[in-house]
Design an enzyme around this catalytic site. Structure first.
Site, mmCIF file in Angstrom:
data_model
loop_
_atom_site.group_PDB
_atom_site.id
_atom_site.type_symbol
_atom_site.label_atom_id
_atom_site.label_comp_id
_atom_site.label_asym_id
_atom_site.label_seq_id
_atom_site.Cartn_x
_atom_site.Cartn_y
_atom_site.Cartn_z
ATOM 1 N N LYS A 100 0.835 -1.212 0.000
ATOM 2 C CA LYS A 100 0.000 0.000 0.000
ATOM 3 C C LYS A 100 0.864 1.255 0.000
ATOM 4 C CE LYS A 100 -1.930 1.690 3.923
ATOM 5 N NZ LYS A 100 -2.086 3.131 4.182
ATOM 6 N N ASN A 101 1.860 1.280 0.875
ATOM 7 C CA ASN A 101 2.648 2.507 1.020
ATOM 8 C C ASN A 101 3.607 2.759 -0.139
ATOM 9 O OD1 ASN A 101 1.330 3.079 3.339
ATOM 10 N ND2 ASN A 101 3.059 2.695 4.722
ATOM 11 N N ARG A 159 -4.555 10.719 4.540
ATOM 12 C CA ARG A 159 -3.480 11.701 4.620
ATOM 13 C C ARG A 159 -2.521 11.622 3.422
ATOM 14 N NH1 ARG A 159 0.060 14.318 8.091
ATOM 15 N NH2 ARG A 159 2.178 13.809 7.493
ATOM 16 N N CYS A 212 -5.455 8.975 9.712
ATOM 17 C CA CYS A 212 -5.489 8.249 10.984
ATOM 18 C C CYS A 212 -5.380 9.220 12.155
ATOM 19 C CB CYS A 212 -4.305 7.294 11.083
ATOM 20 S SG CYS A 212 -4.537 5.733 10.261
ATOM 21 N N ARG A 269 0.615 14.926 13.120
ATOM 22 C CA ARG A 269 1.081 14.645 11.767
ATOM 23 C C ARG A 269 1.059 15.855 10.830
ATOM 24 N NH1 ARG A 269 -1.051 8.721 10.065
ATOM 25 N NH2 ARG A 269 0.890 8.694 8.949
ATOM 26 N N PRO A 270 1.912 16.821 11.061
ATOM 27 C CA PRO A 270 1.943 18.005 10.202
ATOM 28 C C PRO A 270 2.542 17.710 8.820
ATOM 29 C CG PRO A 270 3.747 18.078 11.774
ATOM 30 C CD PRO A 270 2.949 16.854 12.098
ATOM 31 N N VAL A 271 2.395 18.686 7.891
ATOM 32 C CA VAL A 271 3.005 18.547 6.562
ATOM 33 C C VAL A 271 3.967 19.704 6.283
ATOM 34 C CG1 VAL A 271 1.207 17.117 5.492
ATOM 35 C CG2 VAL A 271 0.957 19.602 5.482
ATOM 36 N N ASP A 272 4.480 20.303 7.378
ATOM 37 C CA ASP A 272 5.349 21.475 7.218
ATOM 38 C C ASP A 272 6.594 21.184 6.387
ATOM 39 O OD1 ASP A 272 5.888 19.848 9.524
ATOM 40 O OD2 ASP A 272 7.435 21.281 10.097
ATOM 41 N N ASP A 328 4.753 0.876 12.068
ATOM 42 C CA ASP A 328 3.563 0.162 11.581
ATOM 43 C C ASP A 328 3.507 -1.299 12.054
ATOM 44 O OD1 ASP A 328 2.746 2.471 10.351
ATOM 45 O OD2 ASP A 328 3.199 1.838 8.314
ATOM 46 N N ILE A 386 7.931 7.567 16.774
ATOM 47 C CA ILE A 386 7.546 8.263 15.531
ATOM 48 C C ILE A 386 6.272 9.091 15.710
ATOM 49 C CG2 ILE A 386 7.017 8.006 13.065
ATOM 50 C CD1 ILE A 386 9.750 6.944 13.585
ATOM 51 N N ARG A 406 -8.572 -0.539 4.997
ATOM 52 C CA ARG A 406 -7.698 0.466 4.361
ATOM 53 C C ARG A 406 -6.350 -0.136 3.991
ATOM 54 N NH1 ARG A 406 -6.777 5.685 7.656
ATOM 55 N NH2 ARG A 406 -5.485 5.977 5.827
HETATM 56 C C1 UD1 Z 1 4.356 7.024 6.308
HETATM 57 C C2 UD1 Z 1 3.532 5.778 6.109
HETATM 58 C C3 UD1 Z 1 2.947 5.307 7.447
HETATM 59 C C4 UD1 Z 1 4.071 5.137 8.464
HETATM 60 C C5 UD1 Z 1 4.932 6.388 8.540
HETATM 61 C C6 UD1 Z 1 6.159 6.198 9.422
HETATM 62 C C7 UD1 Z 1 2.720 6.081 3.861
HETATM 63 C C8 UD1 Z 1 1.560 6.374 2.969
HETATM 64 N N1 UD1 Z 1 2.465 6.092 5.173
HETATM 65 O O1 UD1 Z 1 3.483 8.033 6.821
HETATM 66 O O2 UD1 Z 1 2.278 4.064 7.229
HETATM 67 O O3 UD1 Z 1 3.497 4.894 9.742
HETATM 68 O O4 UD1 Z 1 5.403 6.760 7.234
HETATM 69 O O5 UD1 Z 1 6.930 5.139 8.958
HETATM 70 O O6 UD1 Z 1 3.811 5.813 3.417
HETATM 71 N N2 UD1 Z 1 6.464 15.036 10.245
HETATM 72 C C9 UD1 Z 1 6.636 16.381 10.453
HETATM 73 N N3 UD1 Z 1 6.456 17.230 9.405
HETATM 74 C C10 UD1 Z 1 6.150 16.803 8.145
HETATM 75 C C11 UD1 Z 1 5.982 15.429 7.931
HETATM 76 C C12 UD1 Z 1 6.150 14.559 8.995
HETATM 77 O O7 UD1 Z 1 6.913 16.802 11.579
HETATM 78 O O8 UD1 Z 1 6.009 17.634 7.240
HETATM 79 C C13 UD1 Z 1 6.632 14.081 11.374
HETATM 80 C C14 UD1 Z 1 5.360 13.302 11.684
HETATM 81 O O9 UD1 Z 1 4.508 14.025 12.534
HETATM 82 C C15 UD1 Z 1 5.929 12.066 12.334
HETATM 83 C C16 UD1 Z 1 7.249 11.853 11.584
HETATM 84 O O10 UD1 Z 1 7.546 13.094 10.962
HETATM 85 O O11 UD1 Z 1 6.204 12.307 13.694
HETATM 86 C C17 UD1 Z 1 7.212 10.774 10.535
HETATM 87 O O12 UD1 Z 1 6.100 10.950 9.704
HETATM 88 P P1 UD1 Z 1 6.098 10.572 8.163
HETATM 89 O O13 UD1 Z 1 7.281 9.709 7.854
HETATM 90 O O14 UD1 Z 1 5.911 11.802 7.370
HETATM 91 O O15 UD1 Z 1 4.798 9.702 8.046
HETATM 92 P P2 UD1 Z 1 3.926 9.557 6.749
HETATM 93 O O16 UD1 Z 1 4.786 9.770 5.565
HETATM 94 O O17 UD1 Z 1 2.681 10.348 6.900
#
Ligand code: UD1
Length: 417
Positions: free
Chosen positions: A22-23, A93, A117, A122-125, A305, A327, A397
């Protein structure tokens, strides 16, 4: 709403085939936006998150044609819309993964801030900062990210937290940028490598995927390609833990051992006998599992995961195990549900102390997120009597045909209304 009814006690045995990851599939579907030509994908898993993503891509104007063998042909000759709306993004997300490709190819994108979830803020900054470093002008307005750039420019980007989808979004955007991009402190997850391989097949120039520095030399355009999605390492690990927890013996097919070494190590530590071949892994557990200590961290360390599944294993193991989540905050929602099954778990901060009990007892429990729900299935497989797991749309999912696959391994499991 569908539920799962599970009668505990069966030792799992037999073979199970693993689906495409999936990922890996989610970012690779979005890579189809980067070219006007057709991208053919094989080994696409049949999952709710995949259909959500295809709906979003169709809404944007991509032509999507699925075949009945897990293949899909994607063609984004032109897009009707450059906007991913809240209604489609809120449930998943990973929809944020359309941002980099649309912006890179069309010079403008509007993407709703994601939901997904409930496992932390889980920010996207870091996605946004990376695109800004590549010259994009970004405004957050009315819950939407609005990004513009006539052409992105190569840049040196340091991500101060390792982010999987952040790395993927920026890598896709950089393929069409003017100049060379260096992604530093990049995620090393195998799914990042699978995406890079697909992009390279489409004509992208990428080096270093799988290491913490990825170098992307932008090109003017990408072309069509055919790519087979890699096997799902989390589904693989989940079935292996299921065999271990039930003291069973199974062989997992269509998978790879090299991408889940940290998980295999922990299973060996718990007492499992493991053999691996080219595309299979077999596991036999002859005694009660031993408790293990683990701490989640970015790849190649132990995956977040798989945390909940090992918590289930520790619940009935011999001894005491600690599980530390580094994480995501708020990723212990399965603890309360496991306690309803009779588990002895105490949580302090981001660490759970699990004292193995002799037996769990069947109960009604509620799935709270994708991986937590899989862990409840595992706990129910060893609980005495019947368990009912509610809200299994979370499971759908990320796990293809979960009840068929477990039933094939001898579990007593059925889907009920
Ligand atoms: C992906 C996986 C998810 C897995 C996660 C961690 C997919 C679709 N999903 O989620 O199954 O649990 O990796 O292995 O591949 N963060 C920030 N700012 C950002 C982005 C992330 O602070 O802009 C933080 C998050 O809050 C978290 C950490 O970085 O604490 C890791 O998150 P991230 O690797 O981005 O998770 P996803 O890519 O959403």
């Amino acid at each position: 709403m569908d539920k799962l009814a599970i009668q505990g006690g069966a030792r799992l045995s037999g073979e199970v085939r693993i689906s495409g990851a999936k990922n890996a599939a989610l970012p690779i579907l979005c890579a189809g936006l980067l070219s006007a030509d057709t991208l053919h994908l094989e080994n696409l898993p049949k999952l709710k998150d995949i259909s959500t993503s295809l709906t979003l891509l169709g809404h944007l104007g991509m032509q999507v044609s699925l075949d009945d063998q897990g293949g899909v042909a994607l063609q984004a000759a032109h897009l009707d819309k450059l906007e991913a709306p809240y209604e489609l993004v809120k449930t998943m997300r990973a929809s944020i993964l359309v941002l980099g490709p649309i912006l890179a190819r069309y010079g403008e994108a509007r993407v709703s801030l994601p939901g997904g979830c409930a496992i932390g803020s889980r920010p996207v900054d870091l996605h946004i900062k990376g695109l800004q470093a590549m010259g994009a002008e970004i405004n957050i307005e009315h819950g939407y990210i609005h990004a513009k750039a006539s052409r992105l420019k190569g840049a040196r980007i340091f991500m101060d937290t390792v982010t999987v989808t952040g790395t993927e979004n920026l890598m896709m955007a950089a393929t069409l940028a003017d100049g060379t991009t260096f992604l530093e402190n990049a995620a090393r997850e195998p799914e990042v490598v699978d995406l890079a391989n697909c992009l390279i097949a489409m004509g992208a120039r990428i080096e270093g995927a799988g290491s913490d520095v990825i170098v992307i030399e932008g090109v003017d355009k990408l072309h069509g390609a055919t790519h087979k999605i890699m096997p799902d390492r989390i589904e693989t690990g989940t079935y292996l833990v299921a065999a271990a927890i039930t003291q069973g013996q199974i062989r997992v097919l269509n998978t790879r051992a090299d991408i889940i070494e940290s998980v295999l190590d922990k299973l060996r530590e718990a007492g499992a006998h493991i053999d691996v071949g080219n595309d299979w892994i077999s596991l036999e557990m002859r005694t009660r599992p031993k408790a293990v200590n683990l701490k989640t961290a970015p790849y190649p360390a132990f995956p977040t995961d798989m945390q909940a599944q090992f918590m289930a294993l520790n619940c009935i193991a011999e001894g005491v195990g600690t599980v530390t989540e580094t994480i995501f905050e708020n990723r212990f929602m399965h603890v309360q549900e496991m306690q309803r099954l009779g588990a002895d778990i105490s949580v302090e901060g981001n660490t759970a102390l699990v004292r193995g009990v002799d037996k769990l007892e069947g109960a009604v429990v509620m799935a709270t997120d994708l991986r937590a729900s899989a862990s409840l299935v595992l706990a129910a497989l060893v609980a005495e009597g019947e368990s009912i797991i509610e809200r299994i749309y979370h499971i759908d999912r990320g796990y293809e045909c979960i009840e068929e696959k477990f039933a094939q391994l001898g579990a007593s499991i059925r889907r009920v209304k």
